[in-house]
Design a protein around this motif. Sequence first.
Motif, PDB file in Angstrom:
ATOM      1  N   VAL A  41      -7.748   3.531   5.203  1.00  0.00           N
ATOM      2  CA  VAL A  41      -7.575   4.484   4.102  1.00  0.00           C
ATOM      3  C   VAL A  41      -8.546   5.639   4.300  1.00  0.00           C
ATOM      4  O   VAL A  41      -9.753   5.429   4.447  1.00  0.00           O
ATOM      5  CB  VAL A  41      -7.826   3.817   2.736  1.00  0.00           C
ATOM      6  N   THR A  60      -5.699  14.274  -2.456  1.00  0.00           N
ATOM      7  CA  THR A  60      -6.526  14.416  -1.260  1.00  0.00           C
ATOM      8  C   THR A  60      -6.263  15.734  -0.537  1.00  0.00           C
ATOM      9  O   THR A  60      -5.193  16.345  -0.674  1.00  0.00           O
ATOM     10  CB  THR A  60      -6.283  13.256  -0.276  1.00  0.00           C
ATOM     11  N   GLU A  64      -2.049  13.786  -0.035  1.00  0.00           N
ATOM     12  CA  GLU A  64      -1.542  12.549  -0.618  1.00  0.00           C
ATOM     13  C   GLU A  64      -2.013  12.400  -2.064  1.00  0.00           C
ATOM     14  O   GLU A  64      -3.002  13.006  -2.477  1.00  0.00           O
ATOM     15  CB  GLU A  64      -2.034  11.344   0.185  1.00  0.00           C
ATOM     16  N   LEU A  66      -3.124   9.049  -4.021  1.00  0.00           N
ATOM     17  CA  LEU A  66      -3.412   7.632  -3.848  1.00  0.00           C
ATOM     18  C   LEU A  66      -3.834   7.038  -5.183  1.00  0.00           C
ATOM     19  O   LEU A  66      -4.557   7.676  -5.956  1.00  0.00           O
ATOM     20  CB  LEU A  66      -4.523   7.436  -2.813  1.00  0.00           C
ATOM     21  N   HIS A  81      -3.007   2.265  -3.197  1.00  0.00           N
ATOM     22  CA  HIS A  81      -1.554   2.377  -3.046  1.00  0.00           C
ATOM     23  C   HIS A  81      -1.193   3.851  -2.881  1.00  0.00           C
ATOM     24  O   HIS A  81      -1.601   4.694  -3.687  1.00  0.00           O
ATOM     25  CB  HIS A  81      -0.855   1.801  -4.277  1.00  0.00           C
ATOM     26  N   ARG A  82      -0.443   4.170  -1.832  1.00  0.00           N
ATOM     27  CA  ARG A  82      -0.007   5.553  -1.618  1.00  0.00           C
ATOM     28  C   ARG A  82       1.208   5.831  -2.493  1.00  0.00           C
ATOM     29  O   ARG A  82       2.271   5.247  -2.307  1.00  0.00           O
ATOM     30  CB  ARG A  82       0.324   5.804  -0.155  1.00  0.00           C
ATOM     31  N   SER A  85       3.028  11.643  -0.611  1.00  0.00           N
ATOM     32  CA  SER A  85       2.461  12.294   0.567  1.00  0.00           C
ATOM     33  C   SER A  85       3.277  13.547   0.860  1.00  0.00           C
ATOM     34  O   SER A  85       4.272  13.835   0.188  1.00  0.00           O
ATOM     35  CB  SER A  85       2.459  11.350   1.774  1.00  0.00           C
ATOM     36  N   ARG A 119       6.648   4.468  -5.832  1.00  0.00           N
ATOM     37  CA  ARG A 119       6.483   5.605  -4.924  1.00  0.00           C
ATOM     38  C   ARG A 119       7.225   6.824  -5.472  1.00  0.00           C
ATOM     39  O   ARG A 119       8.311   6.700  -6.049  1.00  0.00           O
ATOM     40  CB  ARG A 119       7.000   5.268  -3.525  1.00  0.00           C
TER      41      ARG A 119
END
Length: 486
Positions: A41, A60, A64, A66, A81-82, A85, A119
């Motif tokens: 990560v 980020t 992403e 997260l 957990h993503r 992105s 997601r």
Amino acid sequence: MSVALLAAASAFAQDLGDTWGTGEREAAYYRIVNVPLPEGVYLEAGSFVSLPDGRLAVGTRRGEILLLSGMMDEHPRPTVHRFASGLDEVLGLAYRDGAFYATHATEVSRITDTDRDGRADRFDTVSDKWGFGHYHEFALGSKFDAKGNLYVALGLSESYNSKEKFRGWALKITPEGKTIPLCSGLRSPLGVGENEHGEMFYVESQGPWNGSCSLKHLKPGGFMGHPISFNWYPFAPNMGPEPVKPNSPSRMEIERLRVKELVPYAVVFPYKKMGRSISAFEVNRSGGKFGPFENQLFVGDYTLSIVMRVTTELVNGVWQGACYPFREGLGTGILAVHFTPRGQLIAGGTNRGWPVRGMKDNLLQRLDWTGKTPFEVLDVRAQSDGFVVRFTRPVDAALAARPESYVLQTYTHFYAQGYGSPEVDHTRPTVTAAVVAADGLSVRLQVQGLVQGHVHDFHLPAVKSREGEALLHDRAYYTLNEIPKR
């Protein structure tokens, strides 16, 4: 050579300034908790927001979003957990009604998970009314204000030009999705949000037309000081005509009389003494969970890897206030700070791109209050004939009543198109009386020689607590834009 080694070489090639030398004492009151990240990560945190289910969302620099669980535990070992992105440097993150609002380089996106599989699967453009043509054109985003508006602060093209639409401007995005030009004259913002009174501010970096780093009020229709972005006034009819261009070199106090739209720095951060590249900020509304500094702004600095405090007040219709040292010794260049519901201050960032003291490249840290109250300057407030200085614990009344216990100097900076400025126009005001309150928690200083438009630099090494303890930090820096009327 690796990115980390390049950054290290750059940092050591520059004088980043002295430390405060208070890190060991600070740790007794606010400990730094390193948050371990699962293998593989990589964060480079650019923004944070707490979610209703207790998770922490991190936007980020790598594009992403997260989601971290277990971040607030006493001994954190979070799972990651993503959620999303494919974005571009998420430097603003808000959450409302099940949707993320991510500010990244080219737009504000509303991001949702419509099939509830954990997601993101829908990305809607909320606003993209600005241009983008260079990697060094950053967009910083706020949380929602009380009326549901978002704010975006747009950095210049390559820090010096405004080649793309509205570069060097602040924009307001309404709940209906309308984008309204708000202010011109920004240079290199690294954070945007509310002050403790609910007004919108941003932080500005030292550079052209900015003698030092500062906190500035995003006054609707205001000019923040850098005229290179005047070329976009034809696209902002609500802003009125282009302002008069400021003279260079000059002083802010002089030019604000010439240029009616010019908004003075609310709080100046003296260079190197109080950071070099101040970044994100957030108001402490923890209800006492973070110690005695309720309703104060906590401001990060990228280059020096420190956190500072700020208080603001409105005087004669103009915002002004003071900054104070708080915590040094963090391990990375701070780009984002955030208070959790438990009253912990999260800090994260990167060492990529600019010189930085904290050399860790993938670090998330947390500041926890230990429950002990440090002896500190709580805040400084302007009076018509001086200042009131409040403390977190009662002072030794005999020492605090001595005018010579307070060492004051003032200075300002060149307001000019050149890069930064030394401190100039120094004066030495005299404290003529110091009246200690009965509870020992405040002292009213009568001062001869107040200078409007100057930073008033307080040094209080002789002030002690009732127990004989020295101040943890004996400095405060008040920007006196206006002297209160009697």
